[in-house]
Motif scaffolding. Sequence first.
Motif: not given
Length: 165
Positions: A77-96
């Motif tokens: 589940t993606v909480a946040d997504l941030v991008a520049t020209d060729d870079l994307v960072m995300d914060e996610v929660t993994f559940t299972g």
Amino acid sequence: MTPNRTANETVVEAYVDVWNERDYSRIPDLVSDSFVLYDPAVPEDVGTGPVGEARGPTGLVSFMNRLERGFPDFQFTVADLVATDDLVMDEVTFTGTHEGVFNGVPPTYRSVEIQMMAKFHIEEGKLQEHHVYFDQREFMDQLGLTFPTVIAQLPTLVRGKVSLL
């Protein structure tokens, strides 16, 4: 596509959907042939690189299949997504829920919820690299695989592995 998303953010969102939907047929459209997943959970025997690396679409699918066998209900589940020209960072929660063998560890039948960060390098609309960062100790704690909680798990973990004389 979420409003105001860049093309690279859209690629990452589609990639997360591939994981969550188990739609591995879409991988060639999203990752390059030289793609590398850097994740401490990738074992050496995925067959495409050293420990911590899954290389190319084949290595990625191999690791995804392994994760699905170990945690058949996993979700990101993606909480946040941030991008520049060729870079994307995300914060996610993994559940299972650990219902199958994962990297040699028999099922513990415990559920996990882990916060993760990821960094993606994208060129010409395709993922080149995916770096995963998470607290491995927290993951092992939640599975009951750190001392002293592992003591209670020993009967499950050694079942079928130890033979008595």
